[in-house]
Design an enzyme around this catalytic site. Structure first.
Site, PDB file in Angstrom:
ATOM      1  N   TYR A 164     -57.090  20.626   7.422  1.00  0.00           N
ATOM      2  CA  TYR A 164     -57.819  19.728   8.243  1.00  0.00           C
ATOM      3  C   TYR A 164     -56.485  18.661   8.406  1.00  0.00           C
ATOM      4  O   TYR A 164     -56.053  18.249   7.348  1.00  0.00           O
ATOM      5  CB  TYR A 164     -58.931  18.984   8.016  1.00  0.00           C
ATOM      6  CG  TYR A 164     -60.067  19.700   8.437  1.00  0.00           C
ATOM      7  CD1 TYR A 164     -60.900  19.419   9.433  1.00  0.00           C
ATOM      8  CD2 TYR A 164     -60.864  20.887   7.463  1.00  0.00           C
ATOM      9  CE1 TYR A 164     -61.758  20.067   9.973  1.00  0.00           C
ATOM     10  CE2 TYR A 164     -62.020  21.172   7.739  1.00  0.00           C
ATOM     11  CZ  TYR A 164     -62.459  21.044   8.958  1.00  0.00           C
ATOM     12  OH  TYR A 164     -63.572  21.825   9.269  1.00  0.00           O
ATOM     13  N   ASP A 207     -68.041  18.037  14.293  1.00  0.00           N
ATOM     14  CA  ASP A 207     -68.765  16.916  14.873  1.00  0.00           C
ATOM     15  C   ASP A 207     -68.347  16.433  16.115  1.00  0.00           C
ATOM     16  O   ASP A 207     -67.062  16.573  16.612  1.00  0.00           O
ATOM     17  CB  ASP A 207     -68.842  15.951  13.658  1.00  0.00           C
ATOM     18  CG  ASP A 207     -69.587  16.073  12.331  1.00  0.00           C
ATOM     19  OD1 ASP A 207     -70.465  17.338  12.411  1.00  0.00           O
ATOM     20  OD2 ASP A 207     -69.221  15.672  11.257  1.00  0.00           O
TER      21      ASP A 207
END
EC number: 5.4.99.12
Length: 244
Positions: A111, A52
């Site tokens: 992540y 994003d």
């Protein structure tokens, strides 16, 4: 025709996300613009993940077909770095099978999310979530353990674009790197949109003592986004590594 994969890093601060979009700056757009300057034709890429706006990457992977057969892995790396802006850097390139698609070939994505509980550092404001409250790390670790394994993560997704909300988290580690700097490391094969940031938001709620760790089980079972906490900001998140 050769097909190459590249591993690259980027600072997501000035991008409107990874995926190409008209009239805004994206990572995919800059990458494909660089390839067009090199090959004098539009080269389309496939990536392991779509981050994003504001999210960073240390180890994003993309693949593309190369119209010039004689180019080596070193040639590709050097040519791209000569044509990319300074907030994107290709770390390595390698030849892959013609059918290789990093999105589907990936076996693990890792992540990293960084939280700072120290006094605000203006030079780090785009790279960590500056959170000026102490967090109970042990409580967060216990809550995170309930998220490991295969679950319906409907409570932690964004929107309704995923038909199958079932995902498997291999491991979540929460580490204190130094005083006031916390790393949340999440490993899984694939993730729903904003899933990691939504998980972080709920773990922080536990760390503040507003939720007991077992509340995470209840949130999972409800399968409703309204049950989970707010989404953690994008600038603390990094796509750290993709494994195949």
């Amino acid at each position: 025709m050769k097909r190459f994969a590249i591993e690259f890093a980027y600072d997501g601060t000035k991008f409107f996300g990874y995926q190409g979009q008209p009239n805004v700056r994206t990572v995919q757009g800059d990458l494909e613009d660089a390839l067009e300057r090199i090959f004098k034709e539009r080269i389309y890429t496939q990536a392991a993940g779509r981050t994003d706006a504001g999210v960073h990457a240390n180890g994003q992977v993309a693949a593309f077909n190369c119209p010039i057969e004689r180019l080596t892995e070193t040639d590709i790396k050097n040519a791209l770095n000569a044509n990319l802006p300074d907030d994107i850097y290709v770390k390595k390139a390698w030849v892959v099978d013609k059918s290789f698609n990093p999105r589907f070939a990936a076996t693990k994505r890792i992540y990293h999310y960084f939280i700072s509980t120290n006094e605000k550092d203006v030079f780090m404001r785009n790279y960590v979530w500056n959170f000026r409250y102490d967090l109970d790390i042990e409580a967060m670790r216990k809550a995170a353990s309930f998220l490991e394994g295969e679950h319906d993560f409907s409570s932690f997704k964004k929107g309704k674009d995923e038909k199958n909300p079932v995902r498997t988290i291999y491991r979540i580690r929460i580490l204190t790197l130094k005083k006031g700097l916390i790393l949340i490391r999440v490993e899984g094969r694939s993730f729903l949109r904003s899933m990691v940031r939504n998980i972080v938001g709920s773990l922080v709620r536990v760390g503040l003592g507003q939720w007991k760790p077992e509340k995470i089980l209840e949130v999972l079972e409800k399968r409703s986004r309204q049950e989970a906490a707010g989404t953690a900001p994008p600038h603390g998140l990094y796509l750290y590594k993709v494994l195949f």
